[in-house]
Design a protein around this motif. Structure first.
Motif, PDB file in Angstrom:
ATOM      1  N   ARG A   3      12.537  41.980 -11.103  1.00  0.00           N
ATOM      2  CA  ARG A   3      13.852  42.242 -11.712  1.00  0.00           C
ATOM      3  C   ARG A   3      14.970  42.015 -10.701  1.00  0.00           C
ATOM      4  N   LYS A   4      14.755  42.466  -9.478  1.00  0.00           N
ATOM      5  CA  LYS A   4      15.766  42.291  -8.436  1.00  0.00           C
ATOM      6  C   LYS A   4      16.032  40.808  -8.190  1.00  0.00           C
ATOM      7  N   ILE A   5      14.992  40.022  -8.114  1.00  0.00           N
ATOM      8  CA  ILE A   5      15.161  38.572  -7.929  1.00  0.00           C
ATOM      9  C   ILE A   5      15.910  37.983  -9.104  1.00  0.00           C
ATOM     10  N   ARG A   6      15.482  38.348 -10.310  1.00  0.00           N
ATOM     11  CA  ARG A   6      16.101  37.801 -11.520  1.00  0.00           C
ATOM     12  C   ARG A   6      17.589  38.125 -11.580  1.00  0.00           C
ATOM     13  N   LEU A   7      17.931  39.362 -11.309  1.00  0.00           N
ATOM     14  CA  LEU A   7      19.332  39.771 -11.364  1.00  0.00           C
ATOM     15  C   LEU A   7      20.154  39.142 -10.236  1.00  0.00           C
ATOM     16  N   THR A   8      19.539  38.995  -9.080  1.00  0.00           N
ATOM     17  CA  THR A   8      20.241  38.393  -7.944  1.00  0.00           C
ATOM     18  C   THR A   8      20.627  36.945  -8.230  1.00  0.00           C
ATOM     19  N   ILE A   9      19.754  36.225  -8.928  1.00  0.00           N
ATOM     20  CA  ILE A   9      20.080  34.834  -9.233  1.00  0.00           C
ATOM     21  C   ILE A   9      20.876  34.703 -10.532  1.00  0.00           C
ATOM     22  N   THR A  12      19.169  35.879 -17.162  1.00  0.00           N
ATOM     23  CA  THR A  12      18.704  36.825 -18.162  1.00  0.00           C
ATOM     24  C   THR A  12      17.177  36.769 -18.143  1.00  0.00           C
ATOM     25  N   ALA A  13      16.543  37.709 -18.811  1.00  0.00           N
ATOM     26  CA  ALA A  13      15.078  37.688 -18.879  1.00  0.00           C
ATOM     27  C   ALA A  13      14.600  36.403 -19.556  1.00  0.00           C
ATOM     28  N   SER A  14      15.319  35.947 -20.569  1.00  0.00           N
ATOM     29  CA  SER A  14      14.934  34.715 -21.267  1.00  0.00           C
ATOM     30  C   SER A  14      15.071  33.496 -20.360  1.00  0.00           C
ATOM     31  N   MET A  15      16.151  33.440 -19.597  1.00  0.00           N
ATOM     32  CA  MET A  15      16.352  32.319 -18.676  1.00  0.00           C
ATOM     33  C   MET A  15      15.260  32.307 -17.601  1.00  0.00           C
ATOM     34  N   ALA A  17      12.286  33.647 -17.826  1.00  0.00           N
ATOM     35  CA  ALA A  17      11.018  33.298 -18.468  1.00  0.00           C
ATOM     36  C   ALA A  17      10.884  31.783 -18.604  1.00  0.00           C
ATOM     37  N   GLY A  18      11.957  31.138 -19.036  1.00  0.00           N
ATOM     38  CA  GLY A  18      11.923  29.684 -19.177  1.00  0.00           C
ATOM     39  C   GLY A  18      11.703  28.977 -17.853  1.00  0.00           C
ATOM     40  N   ALA A  19      12.325  29.485 -16.800  1.00  0.00           N
ATOM     41  CA  ALA A  19      12.190  28.863 -15.484  1.00  0.00           C
ATOM     42  C   ALA A  19      10.781  29.016 -14.914  1.00  0.00           C
ATOM     43  N   VAL A  20      10.140  30.124 -15.257  1.00  0.00           N
ATOM     44  CA  VAL A  20       8.798  30.397 -14.729  1.00  0.00           C
ATOM     45  C   VAL A  20       7.706  29.868 -15.663  1.00  0.00           C
ATOM     46  N   GLY A  21       8.070  29.661 -16.932  1.00  0.00           N
ATOM     47  CA  GLY A  21       7.101  29.131 -17.889  1.00  0.00           C
ATOM     48  C   GLY A  21       6.294  30.194 -18.613  1.00  0.00           C
ATOM     49  N   VAL A  22       6.938  31.322 -18.894  1.00  0.00           N
ATOM     50  CA  VAL A  22       6.283  32.410 -19.626  1.00  0.00           C
ATOM     51  C   VAL A  22       7.229  32.914 -20.713  1.00  0.00           C
ATOM     52  N   SER A  23       6.787  33.873 -21.489  1.00  0.00           N
ATOM     53  CA  SER A  23       7.643  34.454 -22.523  1.00  0.00           C
ATOM     54  C   SER A  23       8.528  35.550 -21.919  1.00  0.00           C
ATOM     55  N   ARG A  24       9.571  35.886 -22.652  1.00  0.00           N
ATOM     56  CA  ARG A  24      10.456  36.972 -22.210  1.00  0.00           C
ATOM     57  C   ARG A  24       9.685  38.285 -22.154  1.00  0.00           C
ATOM     58  N   ALA A  25       8.770  38.472 -23.096  1.00  0.00           N
ATOM     59  CA  ALA A  25       7.959  39.693 -23.112  1.00  0.00           C
ATOM     60  C   ALA A  25       7.109  39.809 -21.835  1.00  0.00           C
ATOM     61  N   THR A  26       6.645  38.677 -21.345  1.00  0.00           N
ATOM     62  CA  THR A  26       5.864  38.685 -20.106  1.00  0.00           C
ATOM     63  C   THR A  26       6.730  39.112 -18.932  1.00  0.00           C
ATOM     64  N   VAL A  27       7.951  38.603 -18.866  1.00  0.00           N
ATOM     65  CA  VAL A  27       8.870  39.000 -17.794  1.00  0.00           C
ATOM     66  C   VAL A  27       9.121  40.502 -17.860  1.00  0.00           C
ATOM     67  N   THR A  28       9.338  41.014 -19.058  1.00  0.00           N
ATOM     68  CA  THR A  28       9.566  42.455 -19.232  1.00  0.00           C
ATOM     69  C   THR A  28       8.352  43.248 -18.759  1.00  0.00           C
ATOM     70  N   ALA A  29       7.165  42.771 -19.083  1.00  0.00           N
ATOM     71  CA  ALA A  29       5.935  43.458 -18.653  1.00  0.00           C
ATOM     72  C   ALA A  29       5.784  43.414 -17.134  1.00  0.00           C
ATOM     73  N   TRP A  30       6.140  42.298 -16.518  1.00  0.00           N
ATOM     74  CA  TRP A  30       6.106  42.224 -15.053  1.00  0.00           C
ATOM     75  C   TRP A  30       7.077  43.205 -14.437  1.00  0.00           C
ATOM     76  N   GLU A  31       8.283  43.239 -14.984  1.00  0.00           N
ATOM     77  CA  GLU A  31       9.315  44.109 -14.412  1.00  0.00           C
ATOM     78  C   GLU A  31       8.986  45.586 -14.561  1.00  0.00           C
ATOM     79  N   SER A  32       8.236  45.927 -15.583  1.00  0.00           N
ATOM     80  CA  SER A  32       7.844  47.325 -15.778  1.00  0.00           C
ATOM     81  C   SER A  32       6.468  47.620 -15.163  1.00  0.00           C
ATOM     82  N   ALA A  33       5.917  46.622 -14.467  1.00  0.00           N
ATOM     83  CA  ALA A  33       4.620  46.732 -13.781  1.00  0.00           C
ATOM     84  C   ALA A  33       3.454  46.990 -14.727  1.00  0.00           C
TER      85      ALA A  33
END
Length: 92
Positions: A3-9, A12-15, A17-33
């Motif tokens: 989350r810190k990396i995402r916010l620093t750059i 959004t979670a959707s952006m 997710a697109g850059a990493v090649g996963v869904s927004r839900a996956t990013v949310t799951a990563w950020e919440s561990a």
């Protein structure tokens, strides 16, 4: 960390997710561990990171530590609940 990396750059979670090649839900799951990124995704995340402070080894270790802390908290909560059950049974 993610989350810190995402916010620093400024993504959004959707952006992100697109850059990493996963869904927004996956990013949310990563950020919440709830889930951890695999090595391929960690490489992509590190490439997006604003500084070299976010090495792959550092990110992997950080996620493992967070999971260990969560597991320990769950063990402690389970022990407290078991203790309460024993105390309640003793009162009956």
């Amino acid at each position: 960390m993610i989350r810190k990396i995402r916010l620093t750059i400024g993504f959004t979670a959707s952006m992100f997710a697109g850059a990493v090649g996963v869904s927004r839900a996956t990013v949310t799951a990563w950020e919440s561990a709830k889930w951890n990124p695999n090595r391929e995704h960690i490489q992509k995340i590190c490439a997006l990171a604003p500084t070299p402070d976010y090495s792959q080894d550092f990110m992997i270790k950080n996620h493992r530590n967070r999971i260990a802390e969560q597991m320990w908290a769950k063990v402690q909560a389970d022990n407290i609940n078991r203790h309460r059950e024993i105390v309640e049974k003793g009162r009956k």
